[in-house]
Write a protein that holds these residues in place. Sequence first.
Motif, short mmCIF file in Angstrom:
data_model
loop_
_atom_site.label_atom_id
_atom_site.label_comp_id
_atom_site.label_asym_id
_atom_site.label_seq_id
_atom_site.Cartn_x
_atom_site.Cartn_y
_atom_site.Cartn_z
N SER A 120 10.13 21.92 26.49
CA SER A 120 10.32 21.04 25.34
C SER A 120 11.34 21.56 24.34
O SER A 120 11.86 20.79 23.52
CB SER A 120 8.99 20.81 24.64
N MET A 145 18.55 19.84 28.38
CA MET A 145 18.58 19.66 29.82
C MET A 145 19.72 18.71 30.18
O MET A 145 20.16 17.91 29.36
CB MET A 145 17.26 19.09 30.33
N ASN A 190 16.38 15.13 20.87
CA ASN A 190 16.54 14.14 21.93
C ASN A 190 17.88 13.42 21.86
O ASN A 190 18.03 12.32 22.40
CB ASN A 190 15.41 13.12 21.95
N SER A 243 16.37 10.84 29.86
CA SER A 243 15.22 10.93 28.97
C SER A 243 14.34 12.08 29.44
O SER A 243 14.55 12.65 30.50
CB SER A 243 14.43 9.62 28.97
N ARG A 244 13.34 12.39 28.62
CA ARG A 244 12.45 13.49 28.96
C ARG A 244 11.04 13.19 28.49
O ARG A 244 10.86 12.49 27.48
CB ARG A 244 12.94 14.79 28.34
N ASP A 245 10.05 13.70 29.21
CA ASP A 245 8.65 13.63 28.82
C ASP A 245 8.18 15.07 28.69
O ASP A 245 7.88 15.73 29.69
CB ASP A 245 7.84 12.86 29.87
N ASN A 246 8.17 15.56 27.47
CA ASN A 246 7.83 16.97 27.26
C ASN A 246 6.38 17.27 27.62
O ASN A 246 6.06 18.39 27.99
CB ASN A 246 8.13 17.37 25.82
N ASN A 272 6.63 17.92 31.23
CA ASN A 272 7.70 18.84 31.65
C ASN A 272 8.63 18.19 32.67
O ASN A 272 8.97 18.80 33.70
CB ASN A 272 7.11 20.13 32.22
N THR A 273 9.01 16.98 32.40
CA THR A 273 9.80 16.22 33.36
C THR A 273 11.02 15.58 32.69
O THR A 273 10.92 15.01 31.60
CB THR A 273 8.96 15.13 34.02
N LEU A 274 12.13 15.69 33.36
CA LEU A 274 13.39 15.08 32.95
C LEU A 274 13.66 13.88 33.85
O LEU A 274 13.35 13.93 35.04
CB LEU A 274 14.52 16.10 33.09
N TYR A 275 14.23 12.84 33.30
CA TYR A 275 14.51 11.63 34.07
C TYR A 275 15.98 11.22 33.95
O TYR A 275 16.66 11.56 32.99
CB TYR A 275 13.65 10.46 33.58
N CYS A 289 19.34 18.67 38.31
CA CYS A 289 19.04 18.92 36.91
C CYS A 289 19.22 20.40 36.63
O CYS A 289 19.13 21.23 37.53
CB CYS A 289 17.62 18.48 36.56
#
Length: 117
Positions: free
Chosen positions: A29, A33, A55, A70-73, A76-79, A95
């Motif tokens: 987070s 990235m 962000n 985008s990211r979902d902290n 722990n995932t990057l999109y 990534c």
Amino acid sequence: VQLVESGGGLVQPGGSLRLACAASGFSFSTVAMKWVRRAPGKGPEWVAGILGGSNRTEYVDSVAGRFTISRDNAKNTLYLQMNNVKAEDTAAYYCAIGFKGTGGNKWGPGAQVTVSS
């Protein structure tokens, strides 16, 4: 540090695809990235980056308006949402930690995206 990309595949021109990057082993987070791609026979190309705290995002001109990073902290995932894809988007997508550029200390296996009718 471990980065594992997923979601690649074959998509028709004009179609959509969403790539994901599962990150572990570091404080996801808090770091920027990015996505980097390598097309067949070409060098790596920076695609998009996202900062950790604000962000804030940036894109290479060729994908701006079509791709969204985008990211979902919490996960722990990057999109990377890829819309209106073109043949020239065909590449292996990776990534990495960082905001811009093609450098990186750790790389995953990549996700192959092939745009073809």
